[in-house]
Design a protein around this motif. Structure first.
Motif, PDB file in Angstrom:
ATOM      1  N   GLY B  77       0.829  -1.208   0.000  1.00  3.36           N
ATOM      2  CA  GLY B  77       0.000   0.000   0.000  1.00  3.36           C
ATOM      3  C   GLY B  77       0.856   1.247   0.000  1.00  3.36           C
ATOM      4  N   ASN B  78       0.195   2.399   0.031  1.00  2.00           N
ATOM      5  CA  ASN B  78       0.899   3.682   0.093  1.00  2.00           C
ATOM      6  C   ASN B  78      -0.091   4.673   0.685  1.00  2.00           C
ATOM      7  OD1 ASN B  78       1.988   6.236  -0.344  1.00  2.00           O
ATOM      8  ND2 ASN B  78       2.774   5.719  -2.385  1.00  2.00           N
ATOM      9  N   ARG B  79       0.203   5.131   1.896  1.00  2.00           N
ATOM     10  CA  ARG B  79      -0.776   5.960   2.615  1.00  2.00           C
ATOM     11  C   ARG B  79      -0.975   7.334   1.986  1.00  2.00           C
ATOM     12  NH1 ARG B  79       0.688   4.651   8.945  1.00  2.00           N
ATOM     13  NH2 ARG B  79       1.538   2.575   8.534  1.00  2.00           N
ATOM     14  N   ARG B  80      -0.103   7.705   1.053  1.00  2.00           N
ATOM     15  CA  ARG B  80      -0.283   8.999   0.389  1.00  2.00           C
ATOM     16  C   ARG B  80      -1.223   8.883  -0.813  1.00  2.00           C
ATOM     17  NH1 ARG B  80       2.334  12.744   2.536  1.00  2.00           N
ATOM     18  NH2 ARG B  80       2.205  14.201   0.809  1.00  2.00           N
ATOM     19  N   LEU B  81      -1.511   7.652  -1.207  1.00  2.00           N
ATOM     20  CA  LEU B  81      -2.473   7.445  -2.299  1.00  2.00           C
ATOM     21  C   LEU B  81      -3.858   7.315  -1.660  1.00  2.00           C
ATOM     22  CD1 LEU B  81      -1.908   4.991  -5.287  1.00  2.00           C
ATOM     23  CD2 LEU B  81      -4.156   5.624  -4.438  1.00  2.00           C
ATOM     24  N   THR B  82      -4.695   8.337  -1.861  1.00  3.60           N
ATOM     25  CA  THR B  82      -5.979   8.412  -1.156  1.00  3.60           C
ATOM     26  C   THR B  82      -7.142   8.437  -2.151  1.00  3.60           C
ATOM     27  OG1 THR B  82      -6.239  10.813  -1.192  1.00  3.60           O
ATOM     28  CG2 THR B  82      -4.789   9.893   0.517  1.00  3.60           C
ATOM     29  N   LYS B  83      -8.340   8.554  -1.624  1.00  2.00           N
ATOM     30  CA  LYS B  83      -9.539   8.650  -2.477  1.00  2.00           C
ATOM     31  C   LYS B  83      -9.501   9.898  -3.360  1.00  2.00           C
ATOM     32  CE  LYS B  83     -12.534  11.070   0.895  1.00  2.00           C
ATOM     33  NZ  LYS B  83     -12.106  12.386   0.409  1.00  2.00           N
ATOM     34  N   ASP B  84      -8.692  10.879  -2.974  1.00  2.00           N
ATOM     35  CA  ASP B  84      -8.598  12.116  -3.761  1.00  2.00           C
ATOM     36  C   ASP B  84      -7.452  12.093  -4.755  1.00  2.00           C
ATOM     37  OD1 ASP B  84     -10.780  13.299  -2.408  1.00  2.00           O
ATOM     38  OD2 ASP B  84      -9.464  13.732  -0.707  1.00  2.00           O
TER      39      ASP B  84
END
Lengths: 334, 334
Positions: B77-84
């Motif tokens: 995963g990558n926590r900087r990749l978000t729904k936005d």
């Protein structure tokens, strides 16, 4: 054991860990002031350590962290590196040409520079806002990760921070020298088998990726003058695998961080297509006193370095090639 | 000329450029809604194209752009990749295993997926929020850069956008096939000289870095089964140079973007330490109708691909090795 000074290595690691209050003081001040982005600045070996720190932070938090190559920076700049950014760097000599040039530019931007500069009264030591001088080989990653850990702790991403460092302070230094002793027989056998390879492939993922990148380039190529190529475990399966056959020398580093499954996929494939592979798995090196859940955070790449140090010591002796000589680097201007 | 269908190549490039209104419509909608981060998602060859797009955007704007490796994404995963977030990808088959797995995870997060998926009714075509299907080999970078250009235009970083694309639409397709014709004699000579190299080193910086990375891995290793290593021009000077001597085959790609000085430094050094080097410089390939200031934005890596296509065509014939066969990839499960 060749090139092994147990007490000095224990003292070096312990001393690096003892820098923690100093690192915390600096990082806490920076966090209090606030920052927009974090950049680990590097070139060559320090670029590889920067890759490891970035992978580590990305795996455990959402902090805005980037690797910034020093030569790319002074050539093109980076508009995301601002007066509010934090830049972390490391240099043994304090005079690395590309890093000096990059830092000169960063000073104009006004970002905060934290430097682990091992030689006092050098251009880099003078340019940094915060300098820590602790010249002990093999401690760069501990320093970079210490900054990362404090940043993550202050960001709420590392609740077990104190417990973790208590384990490291109690057991890491001794554990690493014991691992190095355990690895010596393997290191000698590996050196004997591979010291005349015309090409050697090193594969890894996660924190091991910076490790294999640096090992192939800064150790085999630069120090031992042996040809080698590093390839990320996930990328190996998208091209490089096609040139592997029975005789191709391939070594896979397996670590214990969250990207281990990518290395395990290669581990499953290699025996089917290659008869000259080696697996080096940090799991084979137990360290007393460090809990299972904490091993993945730091041990994988430090343990791997213990193993590769043993290989290098034997290659140096067997190949009659002193590791500190260079054909070209710093021999003339280019 | 071997493997050269002039009219088809012209049509392919022109057709890719004709996708622009479609790309603009999609990007404008996304920009209107807003986004936090931009991710180019890839693996292998598409990872290399993603590196080029990232380097390009970083060199011309402060947009928050990242390369996201597909296998790393589904592993950690990558926590900087978000729904936005905005995620851009490309796939010829629409079934690349790692990308499908990554996209399945990204769908759960809810980011906006823009896919250049060349095969309809495939898992990737179905998963993307916006799909453009235009199956023409060699147009992936034009597609990726078209998205980048519109994002930068909307961010105020590219005031000459319309003028630039008017030049490309008027002259790029014809210019590239002319360059390929110009490169054929060189390509044949290079193939004849190097088609049995036991190892070949490719060096580049800037947009050429993704190019040499892909050329060494996806073309020499994967397609021609020839051993090769790519190394960034700035990193070459920090390790790899030490294994170069008179006979080492080394090829330096020189482009025209803002990182050209890094390649020029290697150009200055190589003749002093190597007797078997080649420089391929995109400046040697003029294209009528495209102004000097616009060449660096797009031409360097497209021109380089014209040159390397000529090499590959001759290597394929001389080495009696069809470029589309694979020893291992998609031959069995691993």
């Amino acid at each position: 054991m060749l090139k092994f000074n147990e007490q000095k290595q224990v003292d070096d690691i312990q001393g690096a860990l003892n820098l923690r209050p100093h690192v915390e003081h600096i990082v806490d001040k920076i966090c209090k002031k606030g920052y927009d982005n974090i950049f680990y600045l590097g070139i060559g070996g320090t670029y590889a350590s920067a890759l490891q720190a970035e992978t580590y932070i990305k795996g455990h938090s959402n902090l805005p962290v980037y690797v910034q190559h020093a030569a790319e920076y002074y050539t093109t700049g980076n508009r995301r590196l601002t007066k509010d950014s934090l830049v972390i760097l490391s240099s043994v000599t304090g005079t690395t040409e590309e890093v000096v040039k990059a830092v000169n530019e960063i000073e104009k931007v006004g970002a905060t520079l934290v430097g682990f500069i091992d030689t006092k009264d050098t251009p880099l030591a003078e340019s940094c806002d915060y300098v820590i001088t602790y010249p002990a080989p093999g401690t760069e990653q501990i320093k970079f990760f210490m900054v990362a850990d404090r940043l993550m702790n202050n960001n709420g991403d590392f609740p077990d921070y104190e417990e973790y460092y208590a384990e490291l302070e109690g057991h890491l230094a001794k554990g690493l020298v014991e691992a190095e002793k355990q690895a010596d027989t393997f290191g000698q056998a590996f050196a004997e088998k591979h010291r005349h390879d015309t090409m050697h492939y090193f594969i890894g993922a996660g924190n091991q990726w910076g490790g294999v990148y640096s090992y192939a380039m800064c150790y085999w190529e630069e120090q031992s003058w042996l040809r080698s190529k590093s390839i990320h475990a996930a990328e190996f399966l998208h091209g490089t695998l096609e040139i592997v056959d029975e005789t191709t020398p391939v070594t896979l580093f397996l670590g214990e961080d969250e990207q281990r499954p990518l290395a395990e996929r290669v581990k499953k494939l290699l025996p089917r297509i290659c008869g000259n592979y080696t697996f080096i798995d940090s799991k084979d090196y137990p360290i007393e006193g460090i809990s299972e859940k904490n091993r993945g955070r730091v041990l994988s790449h430090l343990l791997m370095h213990c193993v590769t140090q043993r290989i290098d010591a034997h290659v140096e002796k067997l190949n009659c090639h002193p590791l500190d000589i260079r054909r070209y680097y710093r021999q003339f201007e280019y």
